[in-house]
Design a protein around this motif. Structure first.
Motif, mmCIF file in Angstrom:
data_model
loop_
_atom_site.group_PDB
_atom_site.id
_atom_site.type_symbol
_atom_site.label_atom_id
_atom_site.label_comp_id
_atom_site.label_asym_id
_atom_site.label_seq_id
_atom_site.Cartn_x
_atom_site.Cartn_y
_atom_site.Cartn_z
ATOM 1 N N ALA A 4 4.579 -7.419 15.887
ATOM 2 C CA ALA A 4 5.614 -6.821 15.144
ATOM 3 C C ALA A 4 5.729 -5.290 15.634
ATOM 4 O O ALA A 4 6.642 -4.663 15.902
ATOM 5 C CB ALA A 4 5.767 -6.842 13.717
ATOM 6 N N ASP A 5 4.484 -4.819 15.512
ATOM 7 C CA ASP A 5 4.246 -3.276 15.857
ATOM 8 C C ASP A 5 4.579 -3.079 17.491
ATOM 9 O O ASP A 5 5.186 -2.225 17.852
ATOM 10 C CB ASP A 5 2.982 -2.976 15.678
ATOM 11 N N LYS A 6 4.231 -4.244 18.288
ATOM 12 C CA LYS A 6 4.355 -4.049 19.549
ATOM 13 C C LYS A 6 5.868 -3.870 19.952
ATOM 14 O O LYS A 6 5.974 -2.857 20.907
ATOM 15 C CB LYS A 6 3.746 -5.067 20.120
ATOM 16 N N VAL A 7 6.519 -4.695 19.414
ATOM 17 C CA VAL A 7 7.977 -4.502 19.993
ATOM 18 C C VAL A 7 8.737 -3.488 19.452
ATOM 19 O O VAL A 7 9.663 -2.801 20.003
ATOM 20 C CB VAL A 7 8.720 -6.047 19.599
ATOM 21 N N TYR A 8 8.237 -2.953 18.148
ATOM 22 C CA TYR A 8 8.801 -1.948 17.320
ATOM 23 C C TYR A 8 8.552 -0.603 18.470
ATOM 24 O O TYR A 8 9.315 0.320 18.622
ATOM 25 C CB TYR A 8 8.402 -1.695 16.100
ATOM 26 N N ARG A 39 12.840 -9.668 18.439
ATOM 27 C CA ARG A 39 12.568 -10.676 17.672
ATOM 28 C C ARG A 39 11.132 -10.974 17.011
ATOM 29 O O ARG A 39 10.201 -10.531 17.780
ATOM 30 C CB ARG A 39 12.635 -11.776 18.697
ATOM 31 N N PHE A 40 11.055 -11.404 15.862
ATOM 32 C CA PHE A 40 9.667 -11.450 15.200
ATOM 33 C C PHE A 40 9.713 -13.087 14.698
ATOM 34 O O PHE A 40 10.525 -13.726 14.235
ATOM 35 C CB PHE A 40 9.641 -10.616 13.802
ATOM 36 N N VAL A 256 15.772 -12.115 13.969
ATOM 37 C CA VAL A 256 16.218 -11.158 14.972
ATOM 38 C C VAL A 256 17.030 -10.035 14.605
ATOM 39 O O VAL A 256 17.871 -10.138 13.739
ATOM 40 C CB VAL A 256 16.944 -12.149 16.020
ATOM 41 N N TYR A 257 16.772 -8.905 15.169
ATOM 42 C CA TYR A 257 17.366 -7.808 14.963
ATOM 43 C C TYR A 257 18.125 -7.257 16.128
ATOM 44 O O TYR A 257 17.719 -7.373 17.338
ATOM 45 C CB TYR A 257 16.346 -6.594 14.865
ATOM 46 N N THR A 258 19.462 -6.975 15.749
ATOM 47 C CA THR A 258 20.274 -6.535 16.961
ATOM 48 C C THR A 258 20.819 -5.053 16.529
ATOM 49 O O THR A 258 21.606 -5.297 15.386
ATOM 50 C CB THR A 258 21.671 -7.569 17.100
#
Length: 320
Positions: A4-8, A39-40, A256-258
């Motif tokens: 979560a922190d990584k992709v953010y 994506r989480f 999933v965030y878009t």
């Protein structure tokens, strides 16, 4: 490093590296990109960022406010939640009834003028007290118009009929889980065009997907304050997915965030650089009260975050 922190953080670094400076409605200016997806896997932990403290109770009380179909700040203020105050305050200080000191561009001036900031805080405190105690004032200046709660629970069609989108989508998940129409929409064209919302919805639509006994959710954002807003949005939709999965007897899948216009405000750059310098920690887990069956019966005390050990909070001004 938790994902979560990584992709953010990767997203934040990409905006710093490639974002284009744009003037904006608030007068602050942003560094912006168009189009980004995250994506989480919710089974890996609850995506409450650990590189800065993200206040879960504020996120939970706001989501409960949405789910109640409420649009008035009184509920949030009663739960010590101030994340929407500036928009209600703006409605008041730009009205003919406001007789106090000039509050023009207060969102920018509070960061630049210490004397003005003190005056602003006095006016804001008065505003909050009036919303909590004065029914007439709260009805006029505490209500934010046709924002999320209205659209989610009381969507009004052109025929005057009112639709409860949350009840409908839960029923569809239970009885028609393979549907490709498990969708809730907050972008009410009439309300947006006629200015009937204090703030048009940023997260304007979300959709569910059921497979292998797991509930996934994709949410769309037209505009996203990545430093202040996105950590809240991620956790809020993760919580919503958990709540609906709980009622429907499903496990949780992916969130999933878009995002469309994803941006860092020009006065948030030092803050995001501080966050990028921190090492992520283990994600917490979410515990829901198993005795509660309906999404609409949950209260704050029925939700618990376990094992949350984040870095300290990083403050930044809200652009209004």
């Amino acid at each position: 490093m938790n994902n979560a922190d990584k992709v953010y953080l990767e997203m934040c670094q990409t905006i710093l590296d490639k974002g284009i400076f744009k003037e904006d409605r608030t007068g602050v200016g942003t560094y912006s990109l168009f189009g980004y997806q995250l994506r989480f896997n919710l089974a890996e932990g609850f995506p409450l960022l650990t590189t800065k403290r993200v206040p879960f109770k504020l996120i939970a009380s706001e989501l409960l406010w949405f789910l109640k179909g409420d649009t008035n700040l009184r509920y949030l203020l009663a739960h010590n939640n101030h994340i929407w105050d500036e928009w209600g305050f703006q409605k008041w200080v730009t009205s003919k009834d406001y007789k106090g000191p000039d509050m023009t561009d207060f969102g920018i001036r509070i960061t630049q003028d210490e004397a003005f900031n003190k005056i602003y805080e006095e006016q804001m405190k008065f505003y909050q007290e009036q919303v909590l105690t004065n029914d007439t004032f709260a009805k006029t200046y505490g209500d934010l118009g046709n924002v999320y709660g209205k659209q989610w629970r009381h969507w009004e069609g052109s025929n005057g009929k009112v639709y409860d989108q949350i009840k409908w989508v839960i029923n569809e998940i239970k009885h028609n889980p393979n549907s490709r129409r498990l969708l809730v929409n907050a972008w009410d064209v009439a309300s947006v065009y006629e200015g009937l919302m204090q703030l048009p919805p940023c997260h304007f639509c979300f959709q569910f997907y059921v497979v292998d006994g797991k509930l996934s959710c994709l949410f769309n954002m037209r505009s996203n304050d990545v430093f202040l807003g996105l950590p809240f949005n991620i956790a809020s939709y993760a919580l919503l997915t958990h709540l609906i999965a709980h009622e429907c007897g499903l496990e949780v899948g992916d969130l999933v965030y878009t995002g469309a216009d994803v941006h860092l405000y020009a006065n948030h750059l030092e803050q995001i650089k501080e966050q990028l310098s921190r090492t992520p920690r283990k994600l917490p887990t979410l515990k829901l009260n198993p005795a509660i069956q309906s999404v609409f019966d949950f209260n704050l005390e029925d939700m618990e975050i376990i094992g949350y050990d984040p870095h300290p909070v990083i403050k930044a001004p809200v652009a209004v």
